[in-house]
Structures are given as structure tokens and as C-alpha cells.
Design a protein around this motif. Structure first.
Motif, short mmCIF file in Angstrom:
data_model
loop_
_atom_site.label_atom_id
_atom_site.label_comp_id
_atom_site.label_asym_id
_atom_site.label_seq_id
_atom_site.Cartn_x
_atom_site.Cartn_y
_atom_site.Cartn_z
N ALA A 21 0.82 -1.21 0.00
CA ALA A 21 0.00 0.00 0.00
C ALA A 21 0.85 1.26 0.00
N ASP A 22 0.32 2.32 -0.62
CA ASP A 22 0.95 3.64 -0.59
C ASP A 22 0.35 4.51 0.51
N ILE A 23 -0.90 4.26 0.85
CA ILE A 23 -1.66 5.13 1.75
C ILE A 23 -2.15 4.32 2.94
N PHE A 24 -1.87 4.80 4.15
CA PHE A 24 -2.27 4.11 5.36
C PHE A 24 -3.14 4.97 6.27
N GLU A 25 -3.60 6.09 5.77
CA GLU A 25 -4.36 7.02 6.61
C GLU A 25 -5.33 7.82 5.75
N TYR A 26 -6.56 7.94 6.21
CA TYR A 26 -7.57 8.77 5.53
C TYR A 26 -8.19 9.72 6.54
N THR A 27 -8.26 11.01 6.18
CA THR A 27 -8.91 12.02 7.00
C THR A 27 -10.06 12.62 6.22
N PHE A 28 -11.21 12.73 6.85
CA PHE A 28 -12.41 13.24 6.18
C PHE A 28 -13.27 13.97 7.20
N PRO A 29 -14.14 14.89 6.75
CA PRO A 29 -14.99 15.61 7.70
C PRO A 29 -16.14 14.73 8.17
N LEU A 30 -16.34 14.67 9.47
CA LEU A 30 -17.52 14.03 10.02
C LEU A 30 -18.66 15.04 9.93
N PRO A 31 -19.78 14.69 9.31
CA PRO A 31 -20.86 15.67 9.11
C PRO A 31 -21.30 16.33 10.41
N ALA A 32 -21.57 17.64 10.34
CA ALA A 32 -21.96 18.39 11.54
C ALA A 32 -23.28 17.91 12.11
N THR A 33 -24.14 17.35 11.25
CA THR A 33 -25.44 16.89 11.71
C THR A 33 -25.42 15.47 12.26
N MET A 34 -24.27 14.83 12.29
CA MET A 34 -24.17 13.47 12.82
C MET A 34 -24.59 13.47 14.29
N PRO A 35 -25.58 12.67 14.67
CA PRO A 35 -26.05 12.69 16.05
C PRO A 35 -24.96 12.29 17.05
N SER A 36 -24.98 12.93 18.19
CA SER A 36 -24.05 12.56 19.26
C SER A 36 -24.46 11.23 19.87
N SER A 37 -23.48 10.47 20.34
CA SER A 37 -23.76 9.17 20.93
C SER A 37 -22.53 8.69 21.68
N ASP A 38 -22.76 7.96 22.78
CA ASP A 38 -21.66 7.32 23.49
C ASP A 38 -21.31 5.97 22.91
N ASN A 39 -22.15 5.44 22.01
CA ASN A 39 -21.96 4.08 21.50
C ASN A 39 -22.22 4.00 20.00
N ALA A 40 -21.62 4.89 19.25
CA ALA A 40 -21.70 4.80 17.80
C ALA A 40 -20.68 3.76 17.32
N LEU A 41 -20.88 3.28 16.12
CA LEU A 41 -19.99 2.26 15.56
C LEU A 41 -19.46 2.73 14.21
N LEU A 42 -18.14 2.83 14.09
CA LEU A 42 -17.50 3.07 12.80
C LEU A 42 -17.25 1.71 12.15
N ILE A 43 -17.66 1.57 10.89
CA ILE A 43 -17.43 0.34 10.14
C ILE A 43 -16.64 0.67 8.89
N TRP A 44 -15.46 0.07 8.77
CA TRP A 44 -14.67 0.16 7.54
C TRP A 44 -14.89 -1.13 6.75
N THR A 45 -15.21 -0.99 5.46
CA THR A 45 -15.40 -2.14 4.58
C THR A 45 -14.57 -1.97 3.32
N TRP A 46 -14.17 -3.10 2.74
CA TRP A 46 -13.26 -3.07 1.58
C TRP A 46 -13.53 -4.27 0.68
N VAL A 47 -13.66 -4.00 -0.62
CA VAL A 47 -13.67 -5.03 -1.66
C VAL A 47 -12.37 -4.89 -2.45
N ASN A 48 -11.52 -5.91 -2.42
CA ASN A 48 -10.20 -5.83 -3.02
C ASN A 48 -10.27 -5.92 -4.55
#
Length: 291
Positions: A128-155
């Protein structure tokens, strides 16, 4: 001699594994410097964290609540996801970063890197050439103590596989009760479409992503959650497959949706691709925890 080199390369690749998140620390990962504690009743970490999701296995490994979040993200601010070095990147492919408030049963995309994930352009390699991605989290994203980030990939190159990691997040500063975005795409898994090996045509499988329906997700305690069934692109915009796949080019840009102001539309030209009919039902239950 060449045969021995090929065998050695394959062995090294198998030992190194594939790609996996390192920050935020994925659930069950043994590889993070600051691992959240395991839930009660879970005795060990997942030492196959870099392996693909089993074809006929559950997308989520466990619905046991995670005791604490891996990190805190602020709505409206940049969010960064990092990956472990040394994994096999299989020529890139399609990646998505999605948020769920129901432990993975429904998930809406907040960022995607299509065609050349982990690379700056077309590549048939594993490094790989890239090991890091930075993006804006939408301002309207609801606050939560238990949100789940899911990364998915099709090679792009190799066996037809589907990869997924998930991390528990605390989201603060959200100005809305709900977020509407594209439904997370699932492929190369039982009951879903198979995206063929790209073979140099990085438009392969793109219709599954560009024609994904919209869903609205909300944090517990807020209102308006649900599956809308609305498509980002109507069926009339689907283009029939070309007579021959596009020739590979080393200068093809990565399809990177860094701008999230309008989650239902994109000004980025999408390459003509073979038609794949995406399943438009909600993500089936029970996916419970992405590994």
C-alpha cells in the motif's frame, strides 16, 4: 528459482495478512497500542483481525455491548482512520467508512474511497501507498456514546473477498437528531452480489456503490430513524456494460468522496461500469459486530 521466489512471496503475504484498521482501535484487535478492554464474557482478542469476512459467516461477530469507546470524534470536525502497515493491499479496490447506531444492523456512509483504496492510482501490487484517511464528520451526525465506525473493503486483485473492521466511537457536538447517507455496500458475501476481480478495469462494481439507496440513521433516544429506500441514482441512469473493459492506466485518479456536504449526490464523474444489481433491502439482521 523464480518459482521459489513466488512461493516465498506468497508465504510472506500470508503471514503479513491483509489490511486492518489501527486507529480507531477495532473491536477485538490485539494489535493496537491502546486497546479498549474486552467485554465481560469474552476471553481473548481476534488474532485473525486482518482476514476477510467468511463468505457464509456473520458480518458481525458479536452483539455483546462494548464497555468503552476506542476514541471520541466531534461532529463537523475532521476524523482520521489509520491502517496497520505491512498488510497485503491487493491492488486497491473500493473502501467505505460508515456509521451505525444499532450495532451494525443499519449503517450510512460518511466517506468512501472507490477504485484505488490504499493507493494513489492504479496498481497491481500488494504494498500500500496510503495508510491514513482524514475526512470531515458531518456536523449533523447525532451525538452518541456508543456509535460504531465500520470500515469495509472489496479488493481489486485476488480472491473475491469482503473485509470489515469496526470500532466503538463516542461522537460529540452533533447538531442533528439523524443523518441520511448512502447505505453501506456489501458484496462478495453470501446473499449479495459478487464483484469480479478488476483485471485492470477499476470501474468494476462501481454501480453497486453509485446506485446504493439512502438510509436515515439516528442515535438511541432520537426520532426519525428508518430505511428510506430512496436511490442515489435511478434505474434509468444505469448504463449497459461496454463491449470490452477499459484498459488499465497508471494515471487514473482515486475516487475519493472527501466532500460530504451532499450525501445523495456527487459532482465527481463516475466511470462507465458493468451493471451490477445491488440488493436494496436493509442490511439484514443480525449483523452484530464487524471484526
Amino acid at each position: 528459482m523464480l518459482f521459489k521466489v513466488a512461493i516465498l512471496a506468497a508465504l510472506i503475504s500470508s503471514v503479513a495478512g491483509h489490511m486492518a484498521m489501527s486507529e480507531p482501535c477495532p473491536r477485538f484487535s490485539p494489535n493496537c497500542a491502546n486497546k479498549p478492554p474486552l467485554p465481560a464474557g469474552v476471553s481473548d482478542y481476534d488474532y485473525s483481525i486482518k482476514s476477510p469476512v467468511p463468505y457464509d459467516g456473520p458480518l458481525m461477530k458479536s452483539d455483546i455491548p462494548w464497555p468503552e469507546s476506542a476514541t471520541t470524534w466531534t461532529a463537523g470536525q475532521p476524523a482520521t482512520v489509520k491502517f496497520q502497515p505491512g498488510g497485503a493491499a491487493h491492488g486497491g479496490g473500493h473502501c467505505q467508512f460508515s456509521i451505525s447506531y444499532d450495532n451494525g444492523k443499519t449503517a450510512a456512509v460518511v466517506h468512501e474511497v472507490l477504485q484505488h483504496c490504499f493507493f494513489s492510482g492504479a496498481s497491481g501490487g500488494n504494498g500500500a501507498d496510503i495508510f491514513e484517511y482524514t475526512f470531515p464528520l458531518p456536523a449533523t451526525m447525532p451525538s452518541s456514546d456508543n456509535a460504531l465506525l465500520i470500515w469495509t473493503w472489496v479488493n481489486a486483485v485476488g480472491n473475491r473477498e469482503f473485509y470489515a473492521n469496526s470500532a466503538t466511537l463516542k461522537i460529540v457536538g452533533g447538531s442533528g437528531n439523524s443523518y441520511t447517507g448512502k447505505q453501506m455496500t456489501i458484496a462478495n458475501h453470501a446473499g449479495y452480489e459478487t464483484i469480479p476481480e478488476f483485471s485492470g478495469n477499476y470501474a468494476t462494481g462501481m454501480q453497486l456503490y453509485t446506485n446504493a439507496p439512502n438510509i436515515t440513521i439516528t442515535a438511541p433516544g432520537s426520532s426519525g430513524a428508518g430505511y428510506t429506500g430512496e436511490h442515489v441514482a435511478s434505474a434509468s441512469t444505469i448504463v449497459e456494460p461496454p463491449s470490452a473493459p477499459a484498459a488499465p492506466t497508471s494515471s487514473a485518479p482515486a475516487y475519493d468522496s472527501a466532500t460530504l456536504a451532499s450525501p445523495t449526490a456527487s459532482t465527481t464523474p463516475v466511470p462507465v461500469a458493468p451493471v451490477y444489481h445491488a440488493r436494496v433491502a436493509p442490511i439484514p439482521a443480525p449483523p452484530s459486530k464487524c471484526a
